[in-house]
Design a protein around this motif. Sequence first.
Motif, PDB file in Angstrom:
ATOM      1  N   GLU A  73      39.338  45.466  43.074  1.00 33.24           N
ATOM      2  CA  GLU A  73      40.700  44.948  43.178  1.00 33.24           C
ATOM      3  C   GLU A  73      41.256  45.156  44.591  1.00 33.24           C
ATOM      4  O   GLU A  73      41.956  44.297  45.142  1.00 33.24           O
ATOM      5  N   HIS A  74      40.953  46.301  45.196  1.00 31.18           N
ATOM      6  CA  HIS A  74      41.508  46.614  46.511  1.00 31.18           C
ATOM      7  C   HIS A  74      40.612  46.158  47.666  1.00 31.18           C
ATOM      8  O   HIS A  74      41.118  45.722  48.702  1.00 31.18           O
ATOM      9  N   TRP A  75      39.303  46.278  47.490  1.00 35.14           N
ATOM     10  CA  TRP A  75      38.404  46.092  48.628  1.00 35.14           C
ATOM     11  C   TRP A  75      37.378  44.980  48.440  1.00 35.14           C
ATOM     12  O   TRP A  75      36.674  44.634  49.392  1.00 35.14           O
ATOM     13  N   GLY A  76      37.257  44.450  47.268  1.00 33.85           N
ATOM     14  CA  GLY A  76      36.242  43.440  47.023  1.00 33.85           C
ATOM     15  C   GLY A  76      34.887  44.053  46.723  1.00 33.85           C
ATOM     16  O   GLY A  76      34.742  45.277  46.614  1.00 33.85           O
ATOM     17  N   LEU A  77      33.901  43.199  46.595  1.00 35.22           N
ATOM     18  CA  LEU A  77      32.541  43.645  46.266  1.00 35.22           C
ATOM     19  C   LEU A  77      31.740  43.933  47.530  1.00 35.22           C
ATOM     20  O   LEU A  77      32.000  43.347  48.586  1.00 35.22           O
ATOM     21  N   PRO A  78      30.752  44.829  47.452  1.00 35.61           N
ATOM     22  CA  PRO A  78      29.901  45.099  48.621  1.00 35.61           C
ATOM     23  C   PRO A  78      29.045  43.887  48.970  1.00 35.61           C
ATOM     24  O   PRO A  78      28.955  42.924  48.208  1.00 35.61           O
ATOM     25  N   ASP A  79      28.394  43.982  50.109  1.00 34.57           N
ATOM     26  CA  ASP A  79      27.570  42.867  50.594  1.00 34.57           C
ATOM     27  C   ASP A  79      26.214  42.891  49.899  1.00 34.57           C
ATOM     28  O   ASP A  79      25.225  43.387  50.435  1.00 34.57           O
ATOM     29  N   VAL A  80      26.196  42.365  48.681  1.00 30.95           N
ATOM     30  CA  VAL A  80      24.966  42.275  47.887  1.00 30.95           C
ATOM     31  C   VAL A  80      24.844  40.849  47.360  1.00 30.95           C
ATOM     32  O   VAL A  80      25.838  40.117  47.274  1.00 30.95           O
ATOM     33  N   PRO A  81      23.641  40.423  46.969  1.00 29.17           N
ATOM     34  CA  PRO A  81      23.485  39.043  46.498  1.00 29.17           C
ATOM     35  C   PRO A  81      23.907  38.820  45.057  1.00 29.17           C
ATOM     36  O   PRO A  81      24.198  37.696  44.655  1.00 29.17           O
ATOM     37  N   VAL A  82      23.932  39.903  44.258  1.00 28.31           N
ATOM     38  CA  VAL A  82      24.239  39.770  42.834  1.00 28.31           C
ATOM     39  C   VAL A  82      25.116  40.932  42.410  1.00 28.31           C
ATOM     40  O   VAL A  82      24.913  42.075  42.846  1.00 28.31           O
ATOM     41  N   ALA A  83      26.116  40.632  41.553  1.00 29.65           N
ATOM     42  CA  ALA A  83      26.939  41.681  40.946  1.00 29.65           C
ATOM     43  C   ALA A  83      26.991  41.454  39.443  1.00 29.65           C
ATOM     44  O   ALA A  83      26.849  40.319  38.969  1.00 29.65           O
ATOM     45  N   ASP A  93      44.590  39.939  38.558  1.00 24.65           N
ATOM     46  CA  ASP A  93      44.604  38.757  39.420  1.00 24.65           C
ATOM     47  C   ASP A  93      43.978  39.055  40.783  1.00 24.65           C
ATOM     48  O   ASP A  93      43.221  38.233  41.323  1.00 24.65           O
ATOM     49  N   ASP A  94      44.289  40.226  41.346  1.00 25.98           N
ATOM     50  CA  ASP A  94      43.707  40.573  42.649  1.00 25.98           C
ATOM     51  C   ASP A  94      42.190  40.756  42.551  1.00 25.98           C
ATOM     52  O   ASP A  94      41.440  40.356  43.451  1.00 25.98           O
ATOM     53  N   GLU A  95      41.740  41.363  41.448  1.00 24.69           N
ATOM     54  CA  GLU A  95      40.291  41.521  41.274  1.00 24.69           C
ATOM     55  C   GLU A  95      39.631  40.164  41.115  1.00 24.69           C
ATOM     56  O   GLU A  95      38.561  39.909  41.683  1.00 24.69           O
ATOM     57  N   LEU A  96      40.279  39.271  40.360  1.00 22.05           N
ATOM     58  CA  LEU A  96      39.727  37.923  40.188  1.00 22.05           C
ATOM     59  C   LEU A  96      39.602  37.225  41.534  1.00 22.05           C
ATOM     60  O   LEU A  96      38.603  36.542  41.801  1.00 22.05           O
ATOM     61  N   ARG A  97      40.611  37.389  42.379  1.00 24.71           N
ATOM     62  CA  ARG A  97      40.558  36.758  43.696  1.00 24.71           C
ATOM     63  C   ARG A  97      39.361  37.263  44.493  1.00 24.71           C
ATOM     64  O   ARG A  97      38.646  36.487  45.129  1.00 24.71           O
ATOM     65  N   HIS A  98      39.117  38.562  44.441  1.00 25.79           N
ATOM     66  CA  HIS A  98      37.968  39.118  45.170  1.00 25.79           C
ATOM     67  C   HIS A  98      36.644  38.670  44.547  1.00 25.79           C
ATOM     68  O   HIS A  98      35.662  38.430  45.272  1.00 25.79           O
ATOM     69  N   LEU A  99      36.589  38.572  43.213  1.00 27.15           N
ATOM     70  CA  LEU A  99      35.361  38.115  42.561  1.00 27.15           C
ATOM     71  C   LEU A  99      35.054  36.673  42.943  1.00 27.15           C
ATOM     72  O   LEU A  99      33.883  36.302  43.179  1.00 27.15           O
ATOM     73  N   ARG A 100      36.069  35.834  43.014  1.00 26.92           N
ATOM     74  CA  ARG A 100      35.850  34.445  43.415  1.00 26.92           C
ATOM     75  C   ARG A 100      35.435  34.353  44.888  1.00 26.92           C
ATOM     76  O   ARG A 100      34.597  33.520  45.251  1.00 26.92           O
ATOM     77  N   ALA A 101      36.021  35.215  45.704  1.00 25.42           N
ATOM     78  CA  ALA A 101      35.603  35.248  47.106  1.00 25.42           C
ATOM     79  C   ALA A 101      34.127  35.657  47.213  1.00 25.42           C
ATOM     80  O   ALA A 101      33.391  35.168  48.082  1.00 25.42           O
ATOM     81  N   PHE A 102      33.719  36.559  46.361  1.00 27.61           N
ATOM     82  CA  PHE A 102      32.309  36.975  46.319  1.00 27.61           C
ATOM     83  C   PHE A 102      31.403  35.780  45.993  1.00 27.61           C
ATOM     84  O   PHE A 102      30.372  35.572  46.639  1.00 27.61           O
ATOM     85  N   LEU A 103      31.797  34.981  45.002  1.00 26.37           N
ATOM     86  CA  LEU A 103      31.005  33.802  44.636  1.00 26.37           C
ATOM     87  C   LEU A 103      30.938  32.802  45.781  1.00 26.37           C
ATOM     88  O   LEU A 103      29.934  32.087  45.942  1.00 26.37           O
ATOM     89  N   ASP A 104      31.972  32.744  46.602  1.00 25.14           N
ATOM     90  CA  ASP A 104      32.017  31.780  47.694  1.00 25.14           C
ATOM     91  C   ASP A 104      31.198  32.204  48.903  1.00 25.14           C
ATOM     92  O   ASP A 104      31.078  31.433  49.866  1.00 25.14           O
TER      93      ASP A 104
END
Length: 660
Positions: A73-83, A93-104
């Motif tokens: 929620e605060h920092w997003g996901l690490p730089d990995v290919p799969v979560a 909502d903030d976590e969802l935003r970071h998860l979608r950014a991860f997919l992008d």
Amino acid sequence: MTRPAASLALAGLLLTTATGGAQVPEVAVVEGEFVGGAGPETKEVARQRYTTVVEALRSAGIPVRETSDSTVEHWGLPDVPVAILPYNRAISDDELRHLRAFLDRPAHLIAFYTTRPELATDLGADLGAFLHEQFPEQYSAIRLTDRRPLGLPESMVLGGEVVRDLRPAEGGLMIGRWMTGLNRAAGDDAIILSDRGAVIGCPPSPERQGELTNLLRGLVGHFVPGLWTALAPRAPRRIGPVGHYASLAEFAAALRKAQGQHLAGSKADVREAQELLAGIPRRLLEGHQEGAIAASRRARQLAQRAWWRSYPSRSPEIRAVWASPTVDGGWQDAIRRLDEAHFNMVFPYMASGAAAWYPSRILPRAHHSAGDPLAEAIRWGREHGVEVHPRILGLFTMGASPEHKEQLKQQGRIALSPSGPDTQWLCPSDHQNRLQIIQTAVEMVSTWGAEGVQLDYLRYSWKDRCVCKTCRERFQADTGVTVKSWPEDVLSGTLRERFQQWRREQITSLLRTIRQKVKQADPDATVSAAVFINWESHRHTFGQDWKGWIDEGLVDFVCPMTYTADMEEFQGWVRKQEAWAGGKAPVVMGIGPFADIEPKIAPQGVLDQVQAARRLGCEGFALFNYQEALAERYLPLMALGATSTPAEIPAGARRRGGER
């Protein structure tokens, strides 16, 4: 025959010595901290499912980056290919935003059972109702379609009492449907796959750990194809390094050109490894992930075994280890392991100049020692054909109690330096000190029946000792000179060279008498010596003239303690030591994988030094020193090739020529 335990240890060592191939991708797992209005029981369920996924990934050989809802929620996901989202039922909502950014990025998400509906849609799935089973095992297994990812089997036993109804959304593809325990279609979709990720309609269950491992490995491998290259490399060029070669492919090419009967086993191992690698694609296509990985693992083991088996064995040759009075596992186990590796000698220290670790009639008992390790070693040595040559730590006082050292000091038998007594060493010119060492050597062969004795620490501790009253009197009596300023005249003055020569003679004359008395007691017993690396300088520093000992015929063989991991330096010393020996006595090269040096010598380095010593003319080698790590990590590898056949102990003149 190798014991099962040793086989397992060897297999593990062979595997860890060659884990070549691509790097295994990391996978992030997000703990479901946010549970909405649910209580602590739901948090515990989320924690269990998170842990289940983490353990499944690790079981699959996939490294894990652990994180949580709040961190994402605060920092997003690490730089990995799969979560992976194991049980994340209240994504903010903030976590969802970071998860979608991860997919992008682009990257991929795998979501189990419950997640935000809009995130599921992003992954190609529409979430339906929770489905409660109407009869036992209604949702017992998943049958996968022909469009399933590489490595997944036709069916998997997953599911439970409650599953999630799924339907493909835009970009989604159904790859698995629920089956009952009677193998009948339940009519509901179980897994939806898209280019962005996957949604699985059941929660991860610890009761289905093996199936979950296969599912996650298959999905991660689909999104990151390099996973299969890492976990199950099938190209010989990706297996390695193999010994000094970068890959199995390079080693196999070199092996095809090589000649020698001893290479037959290596070539057979390489052929089997190549056949296993060639079958990996078929195993993956059939969904046999474990079989593919096991085949690749076995191929790596075979490649490494082939390398160790490529070393030639040799006979005659002394193959020895140095040891302590007591050894890891006891003498029965140690001697048996040495025999299995076709070693033929062991040099355990059993006495110093002031104490014995066995019930000697000459020396007092070593501090805190018990039993009769010398008799025990000799007993098992005779049963297995491994000669026991106990060491006497010459003029060292190791093992003596503080009270006994004080008594020796009061008797004037302790070595003296210009700054005071050195209670770690005995005076070499003291008659009682010399007599005890001589009698101990005789006792070892005549009373205990040792095949020989080895003299270690047969030297001074440093160039400025011993300068005690006894040494002064004997130096003057032996040389006929009067020393006006003692010890300055003999340490740095005009009598320095003469004093050094006299010191060498104190040690040499002691060895001369030891040999005479031992041979009188048992003409077949050998007298050997563990000696310092550099005769040229050490004969001055320590009074150890081992070249002179060889020239006079006082030793049956010498063991220069050439402890270095640097191969060029090692070979340089071996050449010098061989030249100093001059072909008059066998040189058994001392190699120190567990000596007090840095860097330590790994098994590969030991084998290279053994081969170099052989090539340069040595009649054997001795490893320092016996311990469990040597028995587990070194001896089994040597037994595959370099010591794969028994060796006779060299007798008589030095042998020249032969296989190098």
